[in-house]
Design an enzyme around this catalytic site. Structure first.
Site, PDB file in Angstrom:
ATOM      1  N   GLY A 102       0.842  -1.206   0.000  1.00  0.00           N
ATOM      2  CA  GLY A 102       0.000   0.000   0.000  1.00  0.00           C
ATOM      3  C   GLY A 102       0.870   1.245   0.000  1.00  0.00           C
ATOM      4  CG  PHE A 103       0.388   6.101   0.442  1.00  0.00           C
ATOM      5  CD1 PHE A 103       1.571   6.689   0.016  1.00  0.00           C
ATOM      6  CD2 PHE A 103      -0.365   6.740   1.428  1.00  0.00           C
ATOM      7  CE1 PHE A 103       2.007   7.892   0.566  1.00  0.00           C
ATOM      8  CE2 PHE A 103       0.061   7.935   1.979  1.00  0.00           C
ATOM      9  CZ  PHE A 103       1.252   8.508   1.558  1.00  0.00           C
ATOM     10  CB  ILE A 104       1.298   4.206   4.852  1.00  0.00           C
ATOM     11  CG1 ILE A 104       0.443   5.458   4.647  1.00  0.00           C
ATOM     12  CG2 ILE A 104       2.217   4.398   6.066  1.00  0.00           C
ATOM     13  CD1 ILE A 104      -0.455   5.832   5.825  1.00  0.00           C
ATOM     14  CG  ASP A 130      -0.911  -5.215  -0.187  1.00  0.00           C
ATOM     15  OD1 ASP A 130      -1.947  -5.301  -0.862  1.00  0.00           O
ATOM     16  OD2 ASP A 130      -0.540  -4.173   0.380  1.00  0.00           O
ATOM     17  N   GLY A 146      -3.452  -1.486  -2.706  1.00  0.00           N
ATOM     18  CA  GLY A 146      -2.028  -1.280  -2.958  1.00  0.00           C
ATOM     19  C   GLY A 146      -1.719  -1.663  -4.402  1.00  0.00           C
ATOM     20  CE1 TYR A 164     -11.047   3.044   7.621  1.00  0.00           C
ATOM     21  CE2 TYR A 164     -11.333   5.401   7.970  1.00  0.00           C
ATOM     22  CZ  TYR A 164     -10.514   4.311   7.777  1.00  0.00           C
ATOM     23  OH  TYR A 164      -9.150   4.482   7.751  1.00  0.00           O
ATOM     24  CE  LYS A 195      -7.923   0.993  11.278  1.00  0.00           C
ATOM     25  NZ  LYS A 195      -7.140  -0.207  10.838  1.00  0.00           N
TER      26      LYS A 195
END
Ligand code: UDP
Length: 336
Positions: free
Chosen positions: A10-12, A31, A36, A149, A153
């Site tokens: 993914g991005f991070i 992943d 991603g 969402y 979390k």
């Protein structure tokens, strides 16, 4: 050390993997490339310390196997992005909750340390000038998708603390506040890459609402360094941390800044929220982190200012466009 990074493409996640490899660690990245991409880890594959597993976090046998092999788990795999969250609410809740449940369950068997990444969304629509970790979470009604969402979390966080308290599993929780940087894409919401893509092709920048809402943007490389320090710090175990940059900018001003930095001919188009995210959408007008706790624990302070972050992202997107010769997607606002 051996790190398992869930959501490693993914991005991070890809920036986390890159940082760990630079610090001579072995990295297992898991992943399913749902949000991603293989491109994010293209360069990392050159390292023989990098091992990529293309599979879902919900595949228990592969997950438990990787957890057995590693020393620390950095759990980043999650469904993210306001657009994605609203259009796929079942997938969002199931993956976020089950994924974390499985990570904790298998980490607990061998008592492996877990760092769970969470989000400032958990603060919901609280109207504080800045949010502290001890603040109440003000979540909206259950029929509004965005809060599903936030709640998923928050459940991840509750579960993390439950394992820490009941089973003495070393757990650390980190709440990201609008992390941005190269490789971030705008397909799932994410205002900065969307605006840059729009500006680079002289399309109007789509500002939702009246544009007076503010956000605080943290550069991904600053975020990754902090995640690494927290993961290695024993004093961080059993704690939740805000990770963000307290400097706020309105979304309108952000649009203007990006137009100016790209020398774009774009103008700004204001779009009512109901046209982009449906009639019952609720946005937050501001979301500023209090970073005293993380500063106290690991000395964290953001290093990169907004202009430098934007310039770096513009450079990255410009060179990606030139090398691939692919025109960025035309952004269509669809009613839900
Ligand atoms: N936003 C916008 N135009 C876009 C995408 C987002 O004006 O094309 C706004 C969005 O409504 C929000 C802010 O930018 O107020 C940040 O949105 P993002 O999805 O990046 O993050 P989050 O809402 O989770 O903070």
């Amino acid at each position: 050390m051996k790190f398992l990074v869930t959501g490693g493409a993914g991005f991070i996640g890809s920036h986390v993997c890159e940082y760990l490899l630079e610090h001579q660690h072995t990295v297992f990245a898991l992943d399913d490339l749902s949000t991603g991409s293989a491109q994010n880890i293209q360069d990392l594959k050159k390292s023989n310390q990098f091992h990529f597993f293309y599979d879902s976090i919900l595949n228990e046998s592969i997950l438990s196997n990787l957890i057995d092999q590693c020393d620390i788990i950095l759990h980043l795999a999650a469904v993210v992005g306001v657009q994605k969250v609203i259009s796929s609410p079942v997938e969002t809740i199931e993956r976020n909750v089950k994924g974390t449940e499985f990570v904790l369950k298998y980490a607990n068997i061998k008592k492996k340390k877990v760092l769970i990444t969470s989000t400032s969304e958990v603060y919901g629509k609280g109207n504080h000038d800045r949010f502290s970790e001890t603040d109440d979470l003000t979540i909206g009604p259950t029929f509004i998708g965005r809060w599903g969402y936030a709640c998923s979390k928050a459940i991840d966080e509750f579960l993390g603390f439950a394992y820490y308290k009941e089973y003495k599993l070393p757990v650390i929780i980190v709440r990201f506040f609008n992390v941005i940087g190269p490789r971030q894409v705008g397909h799932y919401g994410m205002v900065v890459p969307r605006f840059i893509d729009q500006a680079l092709v002289d399309q109007p920048l789509t500002v939702f609402g009246n544009g007076l809402q503010t956000r605080c943007f943290l550069y991904v490389k600053d975020a990754v360094e902090a995640v690494y320090k927290l993961a290695l710090s024993e004093a961080s175990v059993g704690n939740v941390f805000n990770l963000g940059n307290p400097h706020a900018i309105s979304i309108s001003d952000l649009a203007k800044k990006i137009i100016s930095l790209t020398n774009s001919k774009s103008d700004i188009r204001f779009i009512p929220y109901h046209q982009c995210y449906g009639s019952d959408f609720e946005d937050m007008m501001k979301r500023v982190p209090n970073i005293e706790k993380i500063n106290h624990h690991i000395g964290f302070l953001p290093k990169t200012n907004l202009e430098d972050m934007l310039k770096e992202m513009i450079r990255f997107k410009t060179s990606a466009r030139e090398s691939s010769k692919i025109t960025p997607p035309h952004f269509q606002i669809q009613s839900l």
